[in-house]
Design an enzyme around this catalytic site. Sequence first.
Site, PDB file in Angstrom:
ATOM      1  CG  ASP A   1      41.961  41.669 -12.755  1.00  0.00           C
ATOM      2  OD1 ASP A   1      41.519  40.736 -12.055  1.00  0.00           O
ATOM      3  OD2 ASP A   1      42.651  42.595 -12.295  1.00  0.00           O
TER       4      ASP A   1
ATOM      5  CG  ASN B   1      45.470  32.813 -11.260  1.00  0.00           C
ATOM      6  OD1 ASN B   1      45.163  32.935 -12.444  1.00  0.00           O
ATOM      7  ND2 ASN B   1      45.461  33.846 -10.425  1.00  0.00           N
TER       8      ASN B   1
ATOM      9  NE  ARG C   1      38.566  43.488  -8.705  1.00  0.00           N
ATOM     10  CZ  ARG C   1      39.519  44.025  -9.431  1.00  0.00           C
ATOM     11  NH1 ARG C   1      39.640  45.336  -9.496  1.00  0.00           N
ATOM     12  NH2 ARG C   1      40.370  43.262 -10.083  1.00  0.00           N
TER      13      ARG C   1
HETATM   14  C1  FPP Z   1      40.765  37.244 -12.925  1.00  0.00           C
HETATM   15  O1  FPP Z   1      39.652  37.589 -12.140  1.00  0.00           O
HETATM   16  C2  FPP Z   1      40.485  36.102 -13.756  1.00  0.00           C
HETATM   17  C3  FPP Z   1      41.039  34.866 -13.592  1.00  0.00           C
HETATM   18  C4  FPP Z   1      41.992  34.528 -12.514  1.00  0.00           C
HETATM   19  C5  FPP Z   1      40.722  33.751 -14.460  1.00  0.00           C
HETATM   20  C6  FPP Z   1      40.160  34.087 -15.803  1.00  0.00           C
HETATM   21  C7  FPP Z   1      39.298  32.956 -16.183  1.00  0.00           C
HETATM   22  C8  FPP Z   1      38.173  33.000 -16.912  1.00  0.00           C
HETATM   23  C9  FPP Z   1      37.683  34.201 -17.595  1.00  0.00           C
HETATM   24  C10 FPP Z   1      37.352  31.791 -17.064  1.00  0.00           C
HETATM   25  C11 FPP Z   1      38.042  30.591 -17.627  1.00  0.00           C
HETATM   26  C12 FPP Z   1      38.636  30.841 -18.949  1.00  0.00           C
HETATM   27  C13 FPP Z   1      38.445  30.088 -20.046  1.00  0.00           C
HETATM   28  C14 FPP Z   1      39.204  30.391 -21.291  1.00  0.00           C
HETATM   29  C15 FPP Z   1      37.486  28.993 -20.085  1.00  0.00           C
HETATM   30  P1  FPP Z   1      39.872  37.677 -10.570  1.00  0.00           P
HETATM   31  O2  FPP Z   1      39.328  36.453  -9.967  1.00  0.00           O
HETATM   32  O3  FPP Z   1      41.317  37.954 -10.273  1.00  0.00           O
HETATM   33  O4  FPP Z   1      39.001  38.925 -10.228  1.00  0.00           O
HETATM   34  P2  FPP Z   1      39.226  39.919  -9.015  1.00  0.00           P
HETATM   35  O5  FPP Z   1      40.546  40.598  -9.239  1.00  0.00           O
HETATM   36  O6  FPP Z   1      38.055  40.838  -9.136  1.00  0.00           O
HETATM   37  O7  FPP Z   1      39.181  39.087  -7.770  1.00  0.00           O
END
Ligand code: FPP
Length: 237
Positions: free
Chosen positions: A17, A65, A21
């Site tokens: 996560d 998502n 941010r």
């Molecule tokens: C959460 O950050 C993360 C995700 C929704 C996706 C995770 C994906 C990756 C790390 C990249 C793709 C993965 C692979 C294996 C190629 P957020 O967007 O919810 O962050 P926030 O809470 O700060 O908005």
Amino acid sequence: MSDDSNKIPRHIAIIMDGNGRWASKRLLPRAVGHERGTKTVQRVIDLCIEHKVEWLTLYAFSTENWGRSEKEVKALMSLLKKYLRDRLSEMMEKNARMHAIGELHMLPEECRDIINETIEATKHNSAINVVLALSYGSRQEIAHAARQLAMQVAAGELKPEDIDETMLSQQLYTAGMPDPDLLIRTSGEMRLSNYLLWQISYAEMHVTPTLWPDFGREDFVAAINDYASRKRRFGKR
Ligand code: FPP
């Protein structure tokens, strides 16, 4: 088995996560945060291999998502494709095996194809098992397992009284995989977010304020040390 052999978790599950941010703090588009997040994925796979962690399950895309903007969903799907395409030779070199769990039929065809190709190409690798949770939701997974068992009952192949935990586990996307020992969540939120709810029943939790793109060796070692300091009793005294 010596005491020390229990200190390294066999299976680590991670809620990655904080990409958004990380990007917002730098006035960058969210996609840049996700892109940096993929670099962390590679770093953590390397750290797991180094520490002889056998299984790593990463929450790369949840069923929830799908509710993000079309632009962000597209960016995540193309990052996934790019990651799998660019890193295959490295995965072969590092002897890493790839798996995927979730409602994979929901993913765009091109993504599904490359996921299947990667799973097939790496199926004899054995240094680490990397499981990508994609279009994954734990409640959906459990409901799917219940439907599978109900169909067997309806077909007269199974008696309701014979259904036990093992049988249900075998219908989950994670059938055949060990349960996670350690669950790590980055960016400080104290939530499970519909992730592996059945499988993490006895996992230890480690939450770090570090945002996923910044998660590095020190954070990884802190999580492992935190795990090693816990006394796991599995509900017993
Ligand atoms: C959460 O950050 C993360 C995700 C929704 C996706 C995770 C994906 C990756 C790390 C990249 C793709 C993965 C692979 C294996 C190629 P957020 O967007 O919810 O962050 P926030 O809470 O700060 O908005």
